[in-house]
Design an enzyme around this catalytic site. Structure first.
Site, mmCIF file in Angstrom:
data_model
loop_
_atom_site.group_PDB
_atom_site.id
_atom_site.type_symbol
_atom_site.label_atom_id
_atom_site.label_comp_id
_atom_site.label_asym_id
_atom_site.label_seq_id
_atom_site.Cartn_x
_atom_site.Cartn_y
_atom_site.Cartn_z
ATOM 1 N N SER A 1 -6.552 38.767 66.450
ATOM 2 C CA SER A 1 -6.262 37.338 66.385
ATOM 3 C C SER A 1 -5.583 36.873 67.678
ATOM 4 O O SER A 1 -6.138 36.989 68.747
ATOM 5 C CB SER A 1 -5.410 37.044 65.144
ATOM 6 O OG SER A 1 -5.420 35.684 64.826
ATOM 7 N N ASP B 1 -10.884 36.141 60.801
ATOM 8 C CA ASP B 1 -9.659 36.630 61.433
ATOM 9 C C ASP B 1 -9.436 38.129 61.230
ATOM 10 O O ASP B 1 -9.453 38.631 60.108
ATOM 11 C CB ASP B 1 -8.472 35.856 60.859
ATOM 12 C CG ASP B 1 -7.216 36.000 61.693
ATOM 13 O OD1 ASP B 1 -6.782 37.140 61.913
ATOM 14 O OD2 ASP B 1 -6.664 34.976 62.119
#
Length: 283
Positions: free
Chosen positions: A44, A158
């Site tokens: 991320s 993510d």
């Protein structure tokens, strides 16, 4: 077995949205102290910071870019999404690509890996070849906020949902010393506003994801030789316009463990190399 080469140092950068700006401070502190970064894996926000560094931006450049982002610019990056997320993310990706400019894993100055999550299986998917942007785009696609990213036969989101602290990835890359930077190690209830209105919904959603990722990081932290945990709990996951204090907290946390890092490098340096270094210092 190495007889003369120094031990390799790998950096694992956690997710954490805006809190991940603290990673920049860690990198700056390493550069100033002469700590090598031989390989990086990021999830991320950690993947984004890691990509910029691996593609050739040093700590000072990363800091300049982060400090240039203000609230007005953040608002300009918002674009409504209608396919699984509140934001399409195209403006964000264009902004990122304006700095990466088609950079690839193969041309990175250090080996680099990006962690994403396959939404269909829940398993981590690791990128290590091709262009950086598609991997970064998937790794930062926070559920409900950004649309998931179709890639081949996968539906990616993510990386923090499956592997928020990629210490095991760095270990698998061959690092002798794994240093993890975990901005998810602490929670602050003051960072969550009352769940009223859109702002409250985002705040609660972010806090919920932070709790999940914090619990997932505990196991991977044990795979690290050293864990740096900047005290960023009082910051909100959307505080991208507060880069300066976040970067400073990262630098402070890194400097606190520099003696341990240098000690670990010395301890794992082969005796022959230590002897040669000592002999050079005598001349």
């Amino acid at each position: 077995m190495k007889f003369i080469g120094r031990p390799t140092v790998g950096l694992a950068l956690s997710g954490g949205s805006a809190k991940g700006l603290a990673h920049i401070g860690v990198i700056k502190a390493f550069e100033e102290a002469g700590i090598p970064i031989d390989m990086i894996a990021g999830t991320s926000m950690g993947a984004l910071v890691g990509a910029f560094y691996a593609a050739g931006r040093d700590g000072a450049e990363l800091e300049r870019i982060a400090n240039s982002i203000d609230r007005r610019q953040l608002l300009q990056l918002l674009d409504p999404g209608f396919n699984g997320g509140l934001m399409a993310g195209e403006k964000v990706y264009e902004f990122i690509d304006s700095f990466l400019r088609g950079a690839t894993f193969e041309k990175c100055r250090v080996p680099f890996r990006v962690v994403t999550t396959d939404l269909r299986t829940g398993e981590p998917t690791i990128f290590d070849d091709g262009e950086l942007l598609p991997a970064i785009r998937a790794s930062i696609s926070l559920p409900l906020v950004f649309n998931p990213v179709p890639y081949r036969d996968l539906l990616l989101t993510d990386g923090g949902l499956s592997l928020p602290l990629p210490a095991r990835v760095v270990r698998d890359m061959g690092a002798d010393i794994v240093i993890s930077v975990n901005v998810l190690s602490r929670l602050d209830p003051r960072a969550v506003v009352h769940p009223k209105g859109v702002s409250g919904i985002f705040s609660v959603a972010n806090a919920s994801i932070d709790i999940m990722m914090r619990n997932l990081t505990k196991q991977d932290a044990t795979l690290s030789d050293i864990v740096i945990a900047p005290e960023v709990s009082s910051f909100n996951s959307r505080d991208f316009d507060r880069a300066r204090p976040l970067i400073e907290l990262g630098a402070v946390s890194a400097k606190e463990v520099l003696p341990r890092i240098k000690g670990a490098i010395t301890a794992k340096t082969p005796p022959l190399r230590r002897l040669l270094t000592r002999l050079r210092s005598l001349h």
